[in-house]
Design an enzyme around this catalytic site. Structure first.
Site, mmCIF file in Angstrom:
data_model
loop_
_atom_site.group_PDB
_atom_site.id
_atom_site.type_symbol
_atom_site.label_atom_id
_atom_site.label_comp_id
_atom_site.label_asym_id
_atom_site.label_seq_id
_atom_site.Cartn_x
_atom_site.Cartn_y
_atom_site.Cartn_z
ATOM 1 N N ARG A 170 0.831 -1.207 0.000
ATOM 2 C CA ARG A 170 0.000 0.000 0.000
ATOM 3 C C ARG A 170 0.869 1.261 0.000
ATOM 4 N NH1 ARG A 170 -2.048 -3.808 -0.882
ATOM 5 N NH2 ARG A 170 -3.911 -4.790 -0.032
ATOM 6 N N SER A 246 -10.735 0.525 3.504
ATOM 7 C CA SER A 246 -9.882 0.114 4.619
ATOM 8 C C SER A 246 -8.998 1.282 5.050
ATOM 9 C CB SER A 246 -9.013 -1.080 4.212
ATOM 10 O OG SER A 246 -9.820 -2.193 3.900
ATOM 11 N N GLU A 342 -3.832 3.981 5.851
ATOM 12 C CA GLU A 342 -3.679 3.880 4.402
ATOM 13 C C GLU A 342 -3.878 5.212 3.689
ATOM 14 O OE1 GLU A 342 -5.516 0.924 2.059
ATOM 15 O OE2 GLU A 342 -5.160 -0.704 3.458
#
Length: 346
Positions: A170, A246, A342
């Site tokens: 990520r 997320s 994230e």
């Protein structure tokens, strides 16, 4: 690239429709970019001289904590095509403003599988390399060939391969040293002609079994359909309940640390990595700390998926970050594990 052309700038521009959390913030200036020439014009326009620039596609991976005192570039570049193929793969280019899920659907419809595990991830094609999006056993970098980007400071067009993009979990060059330095204008993917299913994740295997494919080798379309069904069942629609998907990365720990955790928490959800380390399910850690379904101010944790932080109505980016910090502190205190966000926080 084309020659520059003039374009309208909009002052005091509302960003609420342009971020999936639905934060009610504004930009000093904004312009919609539909062509290469418009991008060059925006970068060279004297009205934006000296201003900070923010590139927004779908706004699905950003937390805006206040008004943006600069120029927002709303990337709406469109187009997708097969640029070449050989005996082993198709090379497919998509413009940065293409909707990611629609692009994945198109590749399947054209008989070019390989991205189906990444179905229904919100956002645009241009955002995919920045985040190195991934889901259900596949990361975007595994299908990446190259990208074209424009340097904000100079207007220079560059082409970057995987090495220059420095993809991580990520993560990428564009979230680190390259942050706020480039506008991605297109991405080329390499889709292999020899296809093999990736259906090892429990949720996907369970969904395939539910439609009678538990013992059969699934097709690319079957995996696509399973991923879509699982995501729709677990994740809230950002158009209904503001969120950025997320919010936390799944932390990766050394084997010895995992063994110590597993001794105390035998039910801990984990995934052994090729290098011997262990990836932990951040959602499980958060749920275990009692955060699933809880609310702090107008921000909350989703009832079905503890990884997802939501705007229950009128929340600010600051409130969401305060909630995230409280969760991080509880997880660190109980498990000795640091959770990393994230989204990009501005």
């Amino acid at each position: 690239m084309s020659q520059p052309e003039s374009l309208p700038f909009i002052a005091d521009f509302p960003l609420k429709p342009h971020n999936t959390f639905g934060f009610d913030v504004r930009a000093r200036l904004a312009c919609r970019i539909e062509t290469d020439a418009q991008l060059l014009a925006a970068l060279r326009d004297p009205r934006a001289a000296g201003l900070r620039r923010l590139v927004l596609g779908g706004g699905s991976n950003v937390v805006l904590t206040g008004d943006f005192d600069g120029l927002v570039l709303l990337v709406a570049l469109r187009g997708r095509k097969v640029v070449r193929e050989d005996d082993e793969a198709w090379y497919v280019e998509a413009a940065a403003g293409e909707n990611w899920h629609e692009f994945v659907s198109w590749t399947l419809a054209e008989g070019m599988p390989g991205l189906e595990n990444l179905a229904l991830i919100p956002g645009t094609v241009g955002a995919a390399p920045i985040q190195n999006i991934g889901a259900y056993g596949l990361e975007m970098c595994e299908r990446f060939a190259s990208l074209r980007a424009v340097e904000l400071a100079t207007g220079k067009l560059v082409e970057l391969g995987a090495g220059a993009c420095r993809f991580g979990y990520r993560d990428s060059f564009f979230k680190q040293e390259g942050r706020e330095r480039f506008v991605i204008v297109s991405v080329t993917f390499r889709l292999p002609k020899v296809w093999a299913p990736r259906a090892g994740y429990t949720d996907i295997a369970r969904q395939l079994a539910a439609v009678g494919l538990g013992d059969a080798t699934p097709t690319p379309q079957a995996i696509f359909d399973a991923v879509v069904a699982v995501r729709r069942a677990k994740l809230p629609d950002p158009f209904v309940l503001g969120n950025a998907g997320s919010f936390f990365k799944n932390p990766v720990v050394e084997s010895a640390q995992f063994d110590a955790l597993a001794a105390k928490e035998p039910e801990i959800v984990s995934y052994r990595q090729a290098d011997g380390r262990v990836k932990l399910a951040a959602g499980w850690l958060i749920d275990r700390c009692g955060w699933k379904g809880r609310t702090l101010g107008a921000a909350g944790v989703h009832e079905r998926q503890a990884l997802v932080l939501v705007n229950r109505g009128g929340a600010s980016g600051t409130e969401v970050l305060a909630l995230a910090k409280a969760i991080q502190q509880d997880v660190a205190q109980r498990f000795g594990v640091e959770l990393e966000a994230e989204p990009v926080c501005l």
